[in-house]
Scaffold this active site. Structure first.
Site, PDB file in Angstrom:
ATOM      1  CB  ALA A   1      -0.493 -15.699  10.250  1.00 30.86           C
TER       2      ALA A   1
ATOM      3  CE  LYS B   1     -11.355  -3.279   0.533  1.00 24.46           C
ATOM      4  NZ  LYS B   1      -9.745  -2.886   0.321  1.00 24.46           N
TER       5      LYS B   1
ATOM      6  CB  ALA C   1     -18.545  -0.768  -5.153  1.00 23.41           C
TER       7      ALA C   1
ATOM      8  CD  GLN D   1      -6.488  -4.140   9.460  1.00 20.61           C
ATOM      9  OE1 GLN D   1      -7.812  -4.742   9.620  1.00 20.61           O
ATOM     10  NE2 GLN D   1      -6.103  -4.317   8.524  1.00 20.61           N
TER      11      GLN D   1
ATOM     12  N   GLY E   1       0.217  -6.366   5.413  1.00 21.62           N
ATOM     13  CA  GLY E   1       0.580  -5.479   4.862  1.00 21.62           C
ATOM     14  C   GLY E   1       1.900  -4.850   5.575  1.00 21.62           C
ATOM     15  NE  ARG E   2      -1.240  -0.894   8.316  1.00 24.92           N
ATOM     16  CZ  ARG E   2      -2.144  -0.522   8.932  1.00 24.92           C
ATOM     17  NH1 ARG E   2      -2.249   0.888   9.205  1.00 24.92           N
ATOM     18  NH2 ARG E   2      -3.364  -1.142   9.297  1.00 24.92           N
TER      19      ARG E   2
ATOM     20  CG  ASP F   1      -2.111  -1.108   1.014  1.00 27.45           C
ATOM     21  OD1 ASP F   1      -2.792  -1.130  -0.062  1.00 27.45           O
ATOM     22  OD2 ASP F   1      -2.354  -1.682   2.177  1.00 27.45           O
TER      23      ASP F   1
ATOM     24  N   GLY G   1      -4.882  -9.400  14.173  1.00 23.79           N
ATOM     25  CA  GLY G   1      -5.155 -10.755  14.001  1.00 23.79           C
ATOM     26  C   GLY G   1      -3.819 -11.591  13.958  1.00 23.79           C
TER      27      GLY G   1
HETATM   28  O1  O7M Z   1      -1.777  -5.496   7.099  1.00 22.72           O
HETATM   29  P1  O7M Z   1      -2.453  -4.219   6.882  1.00 22.72           P
HETATM   30  O2  O7M Z   1      -3.211  -3.610   8.050  1.00 22.72           O
HETATM   31  O3  O7M Z   1      -0.905  -3.175   6.721  1.00 22.72           O
HETATM   32  O4  O7M Z   1      -2.835  -4.079   5.650  1.00 22.72           O
HETATM   33  C1  O7M Z   1      -4.288  -4.762   5.349  1.00 22.72           C
HETATM   34  C2  O7M Z   1      -4.438  -4.903   4.010  1.00 22.72           C
HETATM   35  O5  O7M Z   1      -5.929  -5.652   3.636  1.00 22.72           O
HETATM   36  C3  O7M Z   1      -4.696  -3.295   3.184  1.00 22.72           C
HETATM   37  O6  O7M Z   1      -4.369  -3.519   1.957  1.00 22.72           O
HETATM   38  C4  O7M Z   1      -6.195  -3.421   3.224  1.00 22.72           C
HETATM   39  O7  O7M Z   1      -6.979  -2.509   2.310  1.00 22.72           O
HETATM   40  C5  O7M Z   1      -6.900  -4.915   3.015  1.00 22.72           C
HETATM   41  N1  O7M Z   1      -8.157  -5.310   3.822  1.00 22.72           N
HETATM   42  C6  O7M Z   1      -8.204  -4.924   5.170  1.00 22.72           C
HETATM   43  O8  O7M Z   1      -7.267  -4.342   6.097  1.00 22.72           O
HETATM   44  N2  O7M Z   1      -9.570  -5.197   5.601  1.00 22.72           N
HETATM   45  C7  O7M Z   1     -10.503  -5.773   4.965  1.00 22.72           C
HETATM   46  O9  O7M Z   1     -11.695  -5.994   5.438  1.00 22.72           O
HETATM   47  C8  O7M Z   1     -10.402  -6.026   3.568  1.00 22.72           C
HETATM   48  C9  O7M Z   1      -8.945  -5.723   2.979  1.00 22.72           C
HETATM   49  C10 O7M Z   1      -9.012  -6.120   1.674  1.00 22.72           C
HETATM   50  O10 O7M Z   1      -7.576  -6.337   1.372  1.00 22.72           O
HETATM   51  O11 O7M Z   1      -9.986  -6.220   1.049  1.00 22.72           O
HETATM   52  C11 O7M Z   1      -9.929  -6.517  -0.373  1.00 22.72           C
END
Ligand code: O7M
Length: 213
Positions: free
Chosen positions: A177, A62, A64, A173, A191-192, A12, A175
């Site tokens: 793995a 996404k 929509a 966030q 991601g981050r 991202d 969670g």
């Molecule tokens: O690990 P992070 O939090 O830095 O990044 C999480 C990635 O997952 C980030 O690219 C978000 O846009 C995506 N994501 C979510 O965090 N939550 C969701 O419910 C859905 C997505 C996602 O990828 O949707 C397709």
């Protein structure tokens, strides 16, 4: 999409050059990278094609929109080199089915319940219905929250064993793995906590161990 490593890296907040560098360095342990608006709005859609030379790319737009426009967006993403495209489920069966059709051999993943707290406002209440619709609309899989592994299990129960579940929300966030995979996810989206790590390789290894790989 072939799942071997159970990790999709979300790219991202990076420049295009840095995204390619990170993807190249970690490619051996990834099933795909996920590219969304932040990177494409920084670098242009050419970054999808650059990354696709290194590892399969899932475009997280996404999507929509009405069916015809959703199909146009999906087609453009696939033409740019995407192996998969993410669409929203809340738009309903016709938009999702037309997106899946437009994707051809590429994969379509349908967002059901999201990982952030606001997903409890509207999405969670209809997530089971969206998962069933995704199952019946030709999608490859769904997106379900690693922040609520019990919801991953519930949604897996609806779509059955064969469709894919990609679960974001690992690391930053909160969670886990391992828990998410044990709950029924096919792969986690990270991601981050991975691309911002001082030592991404050791984070990747720790994720793999946590998932029993
Ligand atoms: O690990 P992070 O939090 O830095 O990044 C999480 C990635 O997952 C980030 O690219 C978000 O846009 C995506 N994501 C979510 O965090 N939550 C969701 O419910 C859905 C997505 C996602 O990828 O949707 C397709």
């Amino acid at each position: 999409m072939r799942i071997e490593n159970r990790i999709v890296l979300a790219l991202d907040d990076l420049t295009g050059d840095r995204a390619v560098e990170v993807a190249r360095g970690l490619a051996h342990g990834l099933d795909a990278v996920k590219v969304g608006y932040p990177l494409v709005l920084t670098e242009g859609v050419g970054v999808v094609s650059r990354l696709s030379q290194v590892v399969p790319v899932i475009c997280d737009f996404k999507v929509a929109d009405i069916p015809a426009v959703s199909a146009m967006i999906v087609r453009r993403a696939v033409d740019a080199g995407a192996a998969g495209v993410i669409v929203h489920g809340f738009v309903g069966h016709d938009s999702v089915a037309e997106a899946a059709e437009a994707a051809g051999d590429a994969d379509v993943f349908v967002v059901t319940e999201m990982s952030h707290p606001g997903a409890l406002d509207y999405l969670q209440a209809r997530a089971e219905e969206m998962a069933a619709m995704a199952r019946d609309s030709g999608a490859t899989g769904i997106i379900a929250p690693a922040t609520r592994p019990e919801r991953v299990t519930a949604l897996r129960g609806i779509i059955g064993p064969d469709m894919l579940i990609l679960s974001p929300g690992v690391g930053t966030q909160g969670g886990s793995a391992g828990e998410t995979i044990r709950a029924g996810a096919s792969a986690v989206i990270v991601g981050r906590s991975l691309y911002r790590a001082d030592d991404p390789h050791s984070v990747l290894e720790a994720l793999r161990r946590d998932m029993g790989l």
